[in-house]
Design a protein around this motif. Sequence first.
Motif, mmCIF file in Angstrom:
data_model
loop_
_atom_site.group_PDB
_atom_site.id
_atom_site.type_symbol
_atom_site.label_atom_id
_atom_site.label_comp_id
_atom_site.label_asym_id
_atom_site.label_seq_id
_atom_site.Cartn_x
_atom_site.Cartn_y
_atom_site.Cartn_z
ATOM 1 N N LEU B 21 -59.639 15.249 -17.617
ATOM 2 C CA LEU B 21 -59.418 16.673 -17.880
ATOM 3 C C LEU B 21 -59.169 16.921 -19.365
ATOM 4 C CD1 LEU B 21 -59.355 19.301 -16.392
ATOM 5 C CD2 LEU B 21 -56.893 19.025 -16.104
ATOM 6 N N LEU B 22 -58.292 16.115 -19.956
ATOM 7 C CA LEU B 22 -57.955 16.321 -21.353
ATOM 8 C C LEU B 22 -58.316 15.135 -22.225
ATOM 9 C CD1 LEU B 22 -54.466 17.897 -20.742
ATOM 10 C CD2 LEU B 22 -56.475 19.083 -21.590
ATOM 11 N N LYS B 23 -58.687 14.049 -21.576
ATOM 12 C CA LYS B 23 -58.940 12.833 -22.331
ATOM 13 C C LYS B 23 -60.364 12.811 -22.859
ATOM 14 C CE LYS B 23 -58.657 8.400 -20.919
ATOM 15 N NZ LYS B 23 -58.459 7.529 -19.776
ATOM 16 N N ILE B 24 -60.521 12.271 -24.037
ATOM 17 C CA ILE B 24 -61.867 12.125 -24.584
ATOM 18 C C ILE B 24 -62.180 10.645 -24.708
ATOM 19 C CG2 ILE B 24 -63.219 12.415 -26.690
ATOM 20 C CD1 ILE B 24 -61.877 15.179 -26.904
ATOM 21 N N GLY B 25 -63.266 10.236 -24.118
ATOM 22 C CA GLY B 25 -63.565 8.808 -24.028
ATOM 23 C C GLY B 25 -64.389 8.281 -25.177
ATOM 24 N N GLY B 26 -64.627 9.097 -26.183
ATOM 25 C CA GLY B 26 -65.444 8.639 -27.295
ATOM 26 C C GLY B 26 -66.355 9.768 -27.744
ATOM 27 N N TYR B 27 -67.176 9.477 -28.719
ATOM 28 C CA TYR B 27 -68.050 10.525 -29.242
ATOM 29 C C TYR B 27 -69.486 10.028 -29.310
ATOM 30 C CZ TYR B 27 -63.839 12.968 -30.676
ATOM 31 O OH TYR B 27 -62.659 13.616 -30.676
ATOM 32 N N VAL B 28 -70.426 10.937 -29.016
ATOM 33 C CA VAL B 28 -71.825 10.652 -29.302
ATOM 34 C C VAL B 28 -72.062 11.150 -30.720
ATOM 35 C CG1 VAL B 28 -74.203 11.204 -28.754
ATOM 36 C CG2 VAL B 28 -72.562 10.864 -26.927
#
Lengths: 399, 418
Positions: B21-28
Amino acid sequence: MTSQEPLVSIRDLTLHFRTYEGRVKALENVNLKIERGETLGVVGETGCGKTVASRAIMGLLAPNAMVVSGRIDFSAVGNVLEMSQVQLCAVRGNQVAMIFQEPGRALNPTMTIGDQIGEALLLHFRERMTEKGLQLVGDTSALGHEPFWKRMIFKALSPIHRSLLSAEKKNANQISLRLARKVPLARAYRAYTALAARAEAVEMLRKVRMPNPQHAAGQYPHELSGGMKQRAMIAMALVCNPSLLIADEPTTALDVTTQLQILKLINELKRQFNMTILLITHNLGVIAEVSSRVAVMYAGTVVEVADARSLFKNPLHPYTVGLLNAAHEVGGAKELQEIPGMVPNLVNPPSGCRFHPRCALAEKICSRATPRLVEVREGHLVGCFPAQRKFGKLDVMPS
Amino acid sequence: MTQTLVEATNLKKYFPIKAGLLKIGGYVKAVDDVSFEIRRGETLGVVGESGCGKSTVARCLLRLIEPTDGEITYQFEGSGSVDFLKARKRELHELRRHMQIVFQDPFSSLNPRMLIKDIVAEPLRTFKAASGRGVLDNVRRLLSFVGLGEEHLYRYPHEMSGGQLQRVCVARAIALDPEFLILDEPTSALDVSVQAQILNLLKRLQKELGMTYLFITHNLKVVDFMADRIAVMYLGKIVEVAQRGEFFEKTMHPYSQALLSAIPAADPDAKRLEKAIELVGDVPEPINPPLGCPFHPRCPRVFDRCGLEGRDLHAYLDSNLDIETMKKLAISVRDTRISIAAKDPRSPEALQTVQTLIDNGRKLGQPMFSAIESVNEERRGEVTVIFRPPVQPPLQSAGYDHEVSCFLYHPLNTLSGH
């Protein structure tokens, strides 16, 4: 010229589609021969009928298609257009195989790559698979990926499985076998045939140079990149060793560097398997690199057939000339030559030669009579009156 | 005389990957630190394979999507230099009058419920550039400009062919006489003969209206026809920029060379396929791109400075050792560090194979092994290999108006400060 009969010959094929707009006259008097061992390239723009013609060979026409006249003779099996669905099933995949444009859409998203390739083997070569499966019975290392308890169950059941497999080898449709397939643990004997098919699938994946084939066989299509999916498609098409491979725009959805890999692979496999390839594309460059003979299609008609060299160096049909000039080559002219107008609607195609409204050489006769393909030079056929007259081979059908 | 119209500096666009929900697992990292300029009146062609970030750059330039970081400066005639990313909504609306875009697929970029005349008139109405009868007169003029006629005014998009629709898109784009036009693969959905018509049209319009083009395509033949300067993108970065003639004659970056050699020529005698440089593998994921030069894992001319790292050694072992040996090894990779251990400490043969492989490689000076900083045997049965810290090759001048980001063309001394 080879004296052997061609692998496939399409004769006077006229094919219409019934639609709400009227009859779409998709193919008109198409004549095309595919010789054994050659790569025939079919080139043309969207809607010219190149895909319809290739699908007709596979018997994969939409229900609203209507064969008005003509026949497609496939050397070993006869006229494809008169076959029943059951007869066609034996031909498809086995004698003719097809690679589609978008590998992402052509693969089944719910099956692993290995299972999809194995499916064709289980369908067409069940006997061979049963035989191979029989050798695996009792060999626990073949089931190495399964948990220990499962391996023990298989080991315990191996005498039953062995007898069922030998029964299947004799006759797969016996009543006793059909019953056995309903019994939970007994029907697991089919796991051995599936294992044998999987092993061949992995071998095939290795031949199409899939990186890490063992692992890829267990993956689903969405886990693979575009180029790898196309490799899997090729593996699937070739696993039954078909005599004809139809490649319908095999590289259009791929990037240039991946396209290069796939084209190289196709060339290499062709040599290795001694296949005949029907390559369909709109990309003139791909045609020039891969095919030995080329047919140009326009609005449902074949307008020119020649070996690749004379077609590119010495095109005769004005449409072929236009197509070659419209494509820019690196370092070429700074103005592209257009073909005026656009592709006609095939519900109401132009009378006579279908290209005449856009043609710079059009004469009176072009709108009145339909040109036939005439061999004006050895191996070079053209369906254009002005071009035929130039060679003194004018052929006007009496109307 | 050549003025800059658009200048992008250190442009970045990272798309977050949601892992909860609020977590970001990385970026493209779709666009990763890209700087370039487009000069007034020229056509800058951007080429690259799918997923290299070329369309994202175009969208960032119009702020159709907000860039994560960077700066975009426009210098329109009579309005001085504008910091585009700081522009407010009102200002942005006014600025957009000068910039337009034509998309790849004309079927999906036109509203199917609107008549052609309304589609072309829409920008005129929005910017109040014409009113009353003037609107229709203007639409007629625009349509005739792109080679369409009176009879097309009262049609819907589905009644027209792809080539005609692309002409409508062009007419809509030039309605407000923009200075800057972005063409995002305008001809890739079209057939060759229609493609020629549209390309000729675009060239004619540029000459007559004095527009500046950013032409995005994956087709090098088209870019050769259209562009004055060419930028090649790979994995979110520009790897080479040069004038057209210079680019095709003195292609520098190994990736550009591979791209060029892969174009099949419409000449059966050329047999370019056989001579072509075949790249191994696929484009890596932009989520965790290779360290150093992003092209190094596939580069045929890779050498020790390119940023070789743990993953590369892992892949090398994968392809050079048999499956049985690999099964006996536990390998863990963190950036430039790779630890290789034997799963069973009592049978260290597999590890010894790896060690001899590394020793031999270092003796022979293979690029993979000359990039190694140290090999440590910290514990019994575990070898840790550490590579030198990777440096990204900067986009630097390597000829007249020719910039390339490859260490092959940059002498060592330029590196001192990284």
